[in-house]
Design a protein around this motif. Structure first.
Motif, mmCIF file in Angstrom:
data_model
loop_
_atom_site.group_PDB
_atom_site.id
_atom_site.type_symbol
_atom_site.label_atom_id
_atom_site.label_comp_id
_atom_site.label_asym_id
_atom_site.label_seq_id
_atom_site.Cartn_x
_atom_site.Cartn_y
_atom_site.Cartn_z
ATOM 1 N N MET A 1 0.852 -1.204 0.000
ATOM 2 C CA MET A 1 0.000 0.000 0.000
ATOM 3 C C MET A 1 0.883 1.247 0.000
ATOM 4 O O MET A 1 1.755 1.383 0.858
ATOM 5 C CB MET A 1 -0.884 -0.015 1.252
ATOM 6 N N ASP B 1 1.783 5.436 0.120
ATOM 7 C CA ASP B 1 1.425 6.493 1.060
ATOM 8 C C ASP B 1 0.120 7.178 0.643
ATOM 9 O O ASP B 1 -0.743 7.441 1.483
ATOM 10 C CB ASP B 1 2.575 7.518 1.108
ATOM 11 N N LEU C 1 -2.875 4.969 1.327
ATOM 12 C CA LEU C 1 -3.189 4.940 2.753
ATOM 13 C C LEU C 1 -3.883 6.233 3.177
ATOM 14 O O LEU C 1 -4.885 6.218 3.904
ATOM 15 C CB LEU C 1 -1.908 4.734 3.566
ATOM 16 N N GLU C 2 -3.367 7.385 2.694
ATOM 17 C CA GLU C 2 -3.984 8.666 3.045
ATOM 18 C C GLU C 2 -5.411 8.741 2.521
ATOM 19 O O GLU C 2 -6.313 9.224 3.211
ATOM 20 C CB GLU C 2 -3.150 9.828 2.483
ATOM 21 N N ALA D 1 -7.378 6.249 1.929
ATOM 22 C CA ALA D 1 -8.203 5.325 2.726
ATOM 23 C C ALA D 1 -8.541 5.940 4.077
ATOM 24 O O ALA D 1 -9.662 5.812 4.572
ATOM 25 C CB ALA D 1 -7.465 4.006 2.915
ATOM 26 N N LEU D 2 -7.560 6.644 4.660
ATOM 27 C CA LEU D 2 -7.792 7.267 5.972
ATOM 28 C C LEU D 2 -8.861 8.341 5.891
ATOM 29 O O LEU D 2 -9.773 8.401 6.716
ATOM 30 C CB LEU D 2 -6.493 7.902 6.482
ATOM 31 N N ILE D 3 -8.739 9.194 4.867
ATOM 32 C CA ILE D 3 -9.679 10.315 4.759
ATOM 33 C C ILE D 3 -11.075 9.816 4.376
ATOM 34 O O ILE D 3 -12.080 10.393 4.780
ATOM 35 C CB ILE D 3 -9.125 11.378 3.777
ATOM 36 N N ALA D 4 -11.121 8.698 3.638
ATOM 37 C CA ALA D 4 -12.423 8.168 3.210
ATOM 38 C C ALA D 4 -13.093 7.313 4.282
ATOM 39 O O ALA D 4 -14.243 6.905 4.123
ATOM 40 C CB ALA D 4 -12.238 7.342 1.950
ATOM 41 N N LEU D 5 -12.376 7.054 5.350
ATOM 42 C CA LEU D 5 -12.928 6.176 6.393
ATOM 43 C C LEU D 5 -14.178 6.812 7.004
ATOM 44 O O LEU D 5 -14.136 7.973 7.418
ATOM 45 C CB LEU D 5 -11.862 5.982 7.478
ATOM 46 N N PRO D 6 -15.292 6.095 7.053
ATOM 47 C CA PRO D 6 -16.506 6.702 7.617
ATOM 48 C C PRO D 6 -16.332 6.990 9.108
ATOM 49 O O PRO D 6 -15.688 6.212 9.812
ATOM 50 C CB PRO D 6 -17.587 5.643 7.403
ATOM 51 N N LEU D 7 -16.936 8.104 9.527
ATOM 52 C CA LEU D 7 -16.860 8.457 10.949
ATOM 53 C C LEU D 7 -17.779 7.539 11.743
ATOM 54 O O LEU D 7 -18.745 7.007 11.217
ATOM 55 C CB LEU D 7 -17.313 9.901 11.155
ATOM 56 N N GLU D 8 -17.436 7.417 13.016
ATOM 57 C CA GLU D 8 -18.285 6.610 13.897
ATOM 58 C C GLU D 8 -19.644 7.297 14.043
ATOM 59 O O GLU D 8 -19.717 8.516 14.162
ATOM 60 C CB GLU D 8 -17.652 6.502 15.293
#
Lengths: 118, 202
Positions: A1, A3, A6-7, A9-16
């Protein structure tokens, strides 16, 4: 993966998802928090004075033998001497009543607002 | 009169969506006593703030309490908010401090170091159990040590605004970048490990 991947994926991660009652709890504790009917300083003053009175009464009644009765007698005797003979209980109740009336008149109790036409 | 009425153009409604109020405008309205303005701010930031609290506290109930306390403190200190500053940075800072206080209290009462949950669930096998990529990534973030986890969470919430992250955490910019670099390395390693574990699983 990489950089970048990964970035992304991090920004697209749904919030809790917050719990359902959280917003209601926040609003109840902030903007819809019940306000005191009288200013806080008046509540503190009344509480402090009450505590002081209870404490002094306790000291008088327990610390000094017959102090309360002696004080009332002394007051009555001095008033008798001045020609204002009044029974001690009557005198005390009168003072208490006047003090209470003056104190209550100084409080800014909530007032019902009259609407036009009422 | 009748002519005037007839001469009037027929009612043509232009439905124009009002642009959403900015945070500064909402704060001004809230300070003027409009409860719904603060409600809109809560609605706007509740999710992100809760996310930060949950990532920091790693406990749903504690996160709820920290979020509520954070908004309560923000509401009481609303008059101190500097117009033009970013509300998100401000509320994140408040909530992060609330979380730190709560963690310190928890540590004091328990009398020992907080166990980093990384020990319990950080193994590739545990993470491999997560169903999809998002869950695996979330589990990998959960497994990070606290200082890296918070930086990654704020990066997730605020993007590449390193200065804002540094302001929330009260850390030098260089430290934030170092933590983020190190966190990404750990995440990459954890995700690669889980990918291998998936491949090896029949």
């Amino acid at each position: 993966m990489t950089d970048d991947e990964l970035e992304r994926a991090l920004i697209a991660l749904p919030l809790e998802e917050p719990p359902a009652d959280l917003r209601r709890r926040i609003l109840v504790s902030t903007v819809y928090r019940p306000r005191l009917a009288v200013p806080a300083w008046e509540v503190w003053t009344a509480g402090t004075l009450s505590a002081l009175v209870v404490w002094l009464a306790y000291l008088v009644l327990t610390g000094i033998p017959r102090a309360g009765r002696d004080a009332v007698h002394a007051l009555a005797a001095s008033l008798d001497h001045l020609g204002l003979a009044v029974g001690a209980p009557t005198l005390l109740w009168t003072i208490l009543g006047i003090s209470s009336a003056v104190w209550i008149s100084q409080l800014s109790l909530p007032r019902r607002e009259l609407r036009p036409g009422q | 009169m009748a002519v005037a009425i007839l001469a009037e153009p027929r009612s043509v409604r232009h439905i124009v969506e009002a642009p959403p109020l900015t945070d500064d405008e909402l704060i001004r309205a809230a300070l003027a006593g409009r409860a719904e303005a603060f409600g809109t701010l809560v609605e706007r930031y509740e999710r992100a703030v809760y996310h930060l609290a949950l990532r920091t506290m790693r406990d749903v109930e504690e996160a709820k309490d920290a979020t509520q306390e954070g908004f309560f403190k923000a509401y009481r200190a609303l008059h101190t908010f500097r117009p033009g500053a970013k509300f998100s940075t401000w509320i994140f800072t408040i909530v992060y401090r609330v979380c730190c206080d709560r963690l310190a209290r928890r540590k004091r009462f328990s009398g020992d170091e907080l166990p980093d949950r990384a020990d319990g669930t950080a193994g590739p096998e545990a993470i491999a159990e997560q169903a999809d990529d998002a869950r695996r990534l979330r589990a990998a973030i959960e497994a990070l040590p606290e200082k890296y986890r918070v930086v990654v969470t704020l990066f997730h919430l605020q993007g590449k605004q390193y200065e804002e992250i540094a302001a929330v955490l009260d850390l030098p910019l260089g430290t934030v970048k170092t933590h983020l670099f190190r966190a990404k390395e750990l995440l990459r390693k954890a995700l690669d490990d889980t990918a291998h574990a998936h491949k090896e699983t029949p």
